[in-house]
Design a protein around this motif. Sequence first.
Motif, PDB file in Angstrom:
ATOM      1  N   PRO A  10      17.036   1.646  -5.085  1.00 54.88           N
ATOM      2  CA  PRO A  10      16.971   2.183  -3.728  1.00 54.88           C
ATOM      3  C   PRO A  10      18.042   3.274  -3.579  1.00 54.88           C
ATOM      4  CG  PRO A  10      17.195  -0.212  -3.707  1.00 54.88           C
ATOM      5  CD  PRO A  10      17.402   0.244  -5.112  1.00 54.88           C
ATOM      6  N   PRO A  11      17.815   4.239  -2.708  1.00 54.83           N
ATOM      7  CA  PRO A  11      18.817   5.297  -2.551  1.00 54.83           C
ATOM      8  C   PRO A  11      20.071   4.796  -1.856  1.00 54.83           C
ATOM      9  CG  PRO A  11      17.048   5.593  -0.982  1.00 54.83           C
ATOM     10  CD  PRO A  11      16.642   4.454  -1.865  1.00 54.83           C
ATOM     11  N   PHE A  12      21.176   5.408  -2.201  1.00 51.58           N
ATOM     12  CA  PHE A  12      22.462   5.141  -1.574  1.00 51.58           C
ATOM     13  C   PHE A  12      23.007   6.493  -1.149  1.00 51.58           C
ATOM     14  CE2 PHE A  12      27.111   4.424  -1.883  1.00 51.58           C
ATOM     15  CZ  PHE A  12      27.223   3.400  -0.950  1.00 51.58           C
ATOM     16  N   TYR A  13      23.054   6.751   0.141  1.00 50.56           N
ATOM     17  CA  TYR A  13      23.476   8.047   0.672  1.00 50.56           C
ATOM     18  C   TYR A  13      22.707   9.194   0.018  1.00 50.56           C
ATOM     19  CZ  TYR A  13      27.251   5.641   3.033  1.00 50.56           C
ATOM     20  OH  TYR A  13      27.968   4.791   3.831  1.00 50.56           O
TER      21      TYR A  13
ATOM     22  N   ALA B 159      20.883  10.090 -12.411  1.00 53.44           N
ATOM     23  CA  ALA B 159      21.085   9.957 -10.967  1.00 53.44           C
ATOM     24  C   ALA B 159      20.620  11.257 -10.341  1.00 53.44           C
ATOM     25  CB  ALA B 159      22.542   9.694 -10.637  1.00 53.44           C
ATOM     26  N   GLU B 160      19.882  11.139  -9.231  1.00 52.82           N
ATOM     27  CA  GLU B 160      19.372  12.322  -8.545  1.00 52.82           C
ATOM     28  C   GLU B 160      19.686  12.246  -7.057  1.00 52.82           C
ATOM     29  OE1 GLU B 160      15.267  13.163  -9.158  1.00 52.82           O
ATOM     30  OE2 GLU B 160      15.513  13.505 -11.296  1.00 52.82           O
ATOM     31  N   ARG B 161      20.029  13.379  -6.498  1.00 49.25           N
ATOM     32  CA  ARG B 161      20.312  13.503  -5.067  1.00 49.25           C
ATOM     33  C   ARG B 161      19.086  14.100  -4.386  1.00 49.25           C
ATOM     34  NH1 ARG B 161      23.721  12.255  -0.928  1.00 49.25           N
ATOM     35  NH2 ARG B 161      24.138  14.009   0.431  1.00 49.25           N
ATOM     36  N   SER B 162      18.672  13.514  -3.285  1.00 52.24           N
ATOM     37  CA  SER B 162      17.524  14.000  -2.530  1.00 52.24           C
ATOM     38  C   SER B 162      17.882  15.301  -1.816  1.00 52.24           C
ATOM     39  CB  SER B 162      17.085  12.944  -1.519  1.00 52.24           C
ATOM     40  OG  SER B 162      16.023  13.442  -0.746  1.00 52.24           O
TER      41      SER B 162
ATOM     42  N   ALA C  65       0.822  -1.214   0.000  1.00 53.47           N
ATOM     43  CA  ALA C  65       0.000   0.000   0.000  1.00 53.47           C
ATOM     44  C   ALA C  65       0.853   1.260   0.000  1.00 53.47           C
ATOM     45  CB  ALA C  65      -0.923   0.003   1.211  1.00 53.47           C
ATOM     46  N   THR C  66       1.986   1.225   0.665  1.00 51.76           N
ATOM     47  CA  THR C  66       2.899   2.364   0.641  1.00 51.76           C
ATOM     48  C   THR C  66       4.306   1.829   0.450  1.00 51.76           C
ATOM     49  OG1 THR C  66       3.201   2.301   3.027  1.00 51.76           O
ATOM     50  CG2 THR C  66       1.479   3.759   2.188  1.00 51.76           C
ATOM     51  N   ALA C  67       5.156   2.638  -0.109  1.00 49.46           N
ATOM     52  CA  ALA C  67       6.543   2.219  -0.313  1.00 49.46           C
ATOM     53  C   ALA C  67       7.447   3.119   0.503  1.00 49.46           C
ATOM     54  CB  ALA C  67       6.924   2.326  -1.779  1.00 49.46           C
ATOM     55  N   PRO C  68       8.308   2.536   1.309  1.00 47.48           N
ATOM     56  CA  PRO C  68       9.246   3.382   2.035  1.00 47.48           C
ATOM     57  C   PRO C  68      10.189   4.085   1.064  1.00 47.48           C
ATOM     58  CG  PRO C  68       9.777   1.053   2.321  1.00 47.48           C
ATOM     59  CD  PRO C  68       8.488   1.119   1.552  1.00 47.48           C
ATOM     60  N   ALA C  69      10.714   5.205   1.506  1.00 49.86           N
ATOM     61  CA  ALA C  69      11.611   5.980   0.652  1.00 49.86           C
ATOM     62  C   ALA C  69      12.843   5.180   0.248  1.00 49.86           C
ATOM     63  CB  ALA C  69      12.033   7.261   1.361  1.00 49.86           C
ATOM     64  N   ALA C  70      13.177   4.137   1.006  1.00 49.62           N
ATOM     65  CA  ALA C  70      14.370   3.347   0.711  1.00 49.62           C
ATOM     66  C   ALA C  70      14.098   2.205  -0.265  1.00 49.62           C
ATOM     67  CB  ALA C  70      14.945   2.778   2.002  1.00 49.62           C
ATOM     68  N   ALA C  71      12.932   2.168  -0.871  1.00 51.79           N
ATOM     69  CA  ALA C  71      12.572   1.056  -1.742  1.00 51.79           C
ATOM     70  C   ALA C  71      13.031   1.270  -3.178  1.00 51.79           C
ATOM     71  CB  ALA C  71      11.063   0.852  -1.721  1.00 51.79           C
ATOM     72  N   GLN C  72      13.223   0.156  -3.860  1.00 54.37           N
ATOM     73  CA  GLN C  72      13.368   0.171  -5.315  1.00 54.37           C
ATOM     74  C   GLN C  72      11.947   0.209  -5.849  1.00 54.37           C
ATOM     75  OE1 GLN C  72      15.361  -3.271  -6.828  1.00 54.37           O
ATOM     76  NE2 GLN C  72      15.769  -2.316  -8.778  1.00 54.37           N
ATOM     77  N   ARG C  73      11.685   1.027  -6.893  1.00 53.04           N
ATOM     78  CA  ARG C  73      10.298   1.270  -7.298  1.00 53.04           C
ATOM     79  C   ARG C  73      10.102   1.181  -8.798  1.00 53.04           C
ATOM     80  NH1 ARG C  73      10.424   6.882  -4.147  1.00 53.04           N
ATOM     81  NH2 ARG C  73      11.837   7.175  -5.875  1.00 53.04           N
TER      82      ARG C  73
END
Length: 156
Positions: A54-57, A81-84, A21-29
């Motif tokens: 998934p994000p890495f740093y 590649a994108e930085r949060s 139902a929801t995906a954590p921000a650390a998920a591959q999507r």
Amino acid sequence: MHRTARRLAVFSAVLALAAPATAPAAAQRLSVGAGVLLSDRPSEPTYNIHFDSPPFYKTRAELMTLSWNDQSGKPTIITEAERSLIDSRHLALDAGAGLLWLEFNDYHPYPILISTAVVPLPVPRTAIVAVGSTQPWQDWEWSLVLKASFMIWAKH
């Protein structure tokens, strides 16, 4: 192209049954979207499939975005590649760089600078997304995609 949009909708509905139902921000999507492409040319509808890592740093590889419009038989491909910069419950804002692979140019890459803003909606797995990009070596040509996005798969 409308056939492709219908297939994309059916594919999304089938895979959505297996997605959380929801995906954590650390998920591959994996997500699908539909919206409008705005630029210095006439606006046009756009449909896409988006797959990221998934994000890495705080940096995420946008492994592949396949994007079509009503005129295209083959997709435009975007890798980046994108930085949060901001990551909250109400807004995510990223910035980065990548490559734009266009069908009409035999898929030779163009470097792009890109930023993405995501506003989650109260409906599970949905968001409004704005993707702005510019091509620094193509006279700073710009585009803005405004779309509704639906996440069909996530894996932590």
